[in-house]
Design an enzyme around this catalytic site. Structure first.
Site, short mmCIF file in Angstrom:
data_model
loop_
_atom_site.label_atom_id
_atom_site.label_comp_id
_atom_site.label_asym_id
_atom_site.label_seq_id
_atom_site.Cartn_x
_atom_site.Cartn_y
_atom_site.Cartn_z
N THR A 389 0.83 -1.21 0.00
CA THR A 389 0.00 0.00 0.00
C THR A 389 0.86 1.25 0.00
O THR A 389 2.07 1.20 0.21
CB THR A 389 -0.94 0.00 1.24
N GLU A 428 -7.22 -7.85 -3.32
CA GLU A 428 -7.87 -7.27 -2.13
C GLU A 428 -8.86 -8.21 -1.46
O GLU A 428 -9.12 -8.11 -0.26
CB GLU A 428 -8.59 -5.98 -2.53
N SER A 456 -7.91 -1.64 6.66
CA SER A 456 -7.33 -0.93 7.81
C SER A 456 -6.90 0.49 7.43
O SER A 456 -6.33 1.20 8.25
CB SER A 456 -6.10 -1.67 8.31
#
Ligand code: GLU
Length: 585
Positions: A389, A428, A456
């Site tokens: 990420t 994902e 998150s």
């Protein structure tokens, strides 16, 4: 990391802190930060700059972010003083069922690596739609203009650094199994050479097509057709014996995708207003609940050990509640407001003792029935999520602010590059729970048709007296939450400057027996003192860097003298890049 043969080129110089005016950008990569600054210099606003930076990250951080993934966008609009968000999370295809990650031949969950490296884990991408929505609602530029710096970057290339090579090396084995991925990311069958130029003309062409035809080229057009083909028939390298499961996504799933404009989460912390992302991300509720718990205690630099002890215990408790209650709110009743209630946090705070450590897994409490907070019971285990990420923050001369986290989930995503298109598809959907939480409680995060897996990501904006004070976020799976929380505690309670708060050694407690810690913390006196209280530390897992790291934050602070301070990581992920339009201005 394998020995890196070097070629002559050097990437542009970068700084991890920049202070000035006229707008600011911070990200993990200097090319991406420069793309955002270029847009600000040409009159664009923070939203235009955020899209330009994100599109450039799709070029230079292709294993963390890109149009094959999703993310969450938080925006402070200076004219109205309002905070808004875009939920651009990937969604499960219509054919996905709660047991889609169960192997019918064994009745057991599919082994995790097999799920990661598959078409099955690919969610419908949300990133192109996020860019379209953000530019349409708040930007001043067309997608064509905002994508221009990134298109140039993809066409002309960037200089490979140690980080890019190391991230490729981490993925080398699985990349070799997919012909389109090996062709792009293992040029001539080898790892990219440090100091060489890495070009991605396929991605430049894809960006140009999106610029010409709009994002529907992906959701309803040719690019989408190629995405669906790659998901349903992953291009396995001839001769490879890798078992790559096909996915369930159809053209109809792409056509149906929409971003959501959701209310941000909101809580107060020591007089500040903290806004972040609501479910389907667990970021806002979990950071918020932990802050609310911590507000019941006095934390200060004078007793750093107690401050860190309370930070760890609050994380433990907030993660217990997160795992039990947070999932896609379109599919179950997620008690977002109740999780953020001060009364609930006060009940939960009574579990914390200054002299002992809670035993994890701590049981969740029911936020709809405050008063149960001190009840002990059995908790559920939290699965490890690796670092990947990317996060960016931007601001402009009008006072608008963006905090944006985007991802393709695991570093390298599903490892499936859409042939001829130059970008990787996400994995994902492995963020869903593969099995029910317990026999009695299915849990809010099982797969389902059209459902968004729990995230998150915590793109956060903090206001003081109604005006922006801080904007921050981080990558790192579930450690995103603790990185944002610890940075806030460092800045607000421990008297650190923002650069100090970002640089400080990180520890991450997520309702597990062990707390992950960076090496610098393991050598600190606080470690020994906290162990005396019963805390237990292990070195954080190594990802692609020679030294274990937790997160890679990007942040802004709006200083009392009117200037903006952009802050990136000094060392993690090879060091980030912070820039302002007018340095020292
Ligand atoms: N999939 C993760 C999330 O949404 C992000 C990926 C990561 O940072 O590891 O929370």
């Amino acid at each position: 990391m394998s020995a890196a043969p070097a070629s002559g080129l050097k990437p542009p110089a970068k700084e991890s802190v920049a202070t000035g005016s006229g707008g600011a950008v911070s990200s993990v990569n200097v090319y991406a930060t420069r793309a955002g600054i270029e847009v600000l210099r040409h009159g664009g606003n923070a939203v235009d700059a955020a899209v330009a930076t994100a599109a450039a990250l799709g070029v230079v951080e292709p294993y963390s972010a890109g149009i094959g993934g999703g993310g969450y966008f938080t925006y402070y609009h200076a004219r109205t003083g309002k905070i808004s968000t875009i939920d651009g999370r990937e969604t499960a295809p219509a054919r996905m069922k709660p047991d889609s990650f169960t192997d019918p031949s064994t009745g057991k969950p599919i082994p995790f690596p097999e799920a990661v490296n598959s078409g099955l884990s690919v969610g419908v991408p949300g990133t192109p739609a996020t860019w379209r929505k953000a530019l349409h609602d708040w930007g001043t530029m067309s997608p064509a203009k905002a994508l221009r710096p990134a298109t140039r970057l993809a066409q002309h290339g960037f200089v490979v650094n140690d980080e890019f090579r190391a991230q490729t090396a981490l993925n080398e084995k699985r990349f070799r199994n997919i012909s389109s991925t090996a062709k792009l990311f293992l040029p001539n069958g080898e790892l990219p050479v440090v100091g060489s130029r890495f070009r991605n003309p396929d991605l430049a062409r894809t960006y140009r097509q999106l610029a010409r035809e709009g994002m529907n080229a992906l959701y309803r057009g040719e690019i989408g057709r190629d995405v669906v083909r790659a998901v349903q028939h992953p291009p396995v390298t001839p001769g490879s014996d890798a078992k790559i499961r096909p996915g369930l996504m159809t053209a109809g799933d792409l056509a149906k995708y929409t971003t959501l404009r959701q209310q941000p989460t909101h809580t107060t912390y020591r007089g500040l207003d903290v806004y972040s992302m609501a479910p389907s991300s667990s970021g806002g509720t979990t950071v918020g609940e932990a802050l609310n718990i911590l507000e019941n205690f006095h934390l200060s630099a004078a007793d750093k050990v107690q401050a860190l002890h309370h930070y760890l215990e609050a994380g433990r408790i907030a993660f217990a509640d997160r795992n039990r209650w947070v999932g896609d709110p379109a599919f179950s009743d997620v008690p977002t407001e109740q999780l953020l209630a001060k009364k609930f946090a006060k009940d939960r705070a009574c579990l914390i003792s200054p002299t002992t450590t809670l035993t994890s897994p701590v049981a969740p409490a029911d936020p709809r029935r405050p008063g149960d907070g001190c009840a002990q019971g059995t908790g559920t285990k939290e699965r490890y999520e690796g670092p990947s990420t990317t996060h960016l923050v931007t601001s402009d001369r009008w006072g608008n602010v963006v905090s944006y986290t985007l991802t393709i989930e695991q570093t390298g995503g599903s490892a499936i590059t859409v042939p001829g298109r130059g970008f990787l598809l996400n994995n994902e959907l492995t963020d869903f729970d593969f099995t029910p939480l317990s026999e009695d409680v299915p849990g809010p995060n099982l797969p389902g048709p059209g459902k968004r897996p729990r995230s998150s990501m915590s793109p956060t904006i903090v206001l003081q007296d109604g005006r922006p004070l801080l904007a921050l976020g981080s990558p790192g799976g579930a450690t995103i939450i603790t990185t944002v929380l610890q940075t806030l505690v460092n800045r607000v309670d421990l008297g650190m400057t923002l650069p100090e708060a970002v640089a400080a050694p990180r520890i991450s407690q997520r309702n597990r027996a062990d707390t992950d810690a960076e090496p610098a913390f393991l050598q600190s006196p606080e470690r020994t003192a906290l162990e005396r209280l019963g805390q237990h530390f292990v070195e954080a897992p190594k990802a692609f860097t020679p030294s274990p790291e937790i997160g890679a934050a990007a942040a802004l602070e709006f200083l009392a003298d009117g200037r903006t301070q952009a802050v990136a990581e000094p060392k993690r992920r090879g060091g980030g890049s912070a820039m302002v339009v007018h340095p020292n201005g």
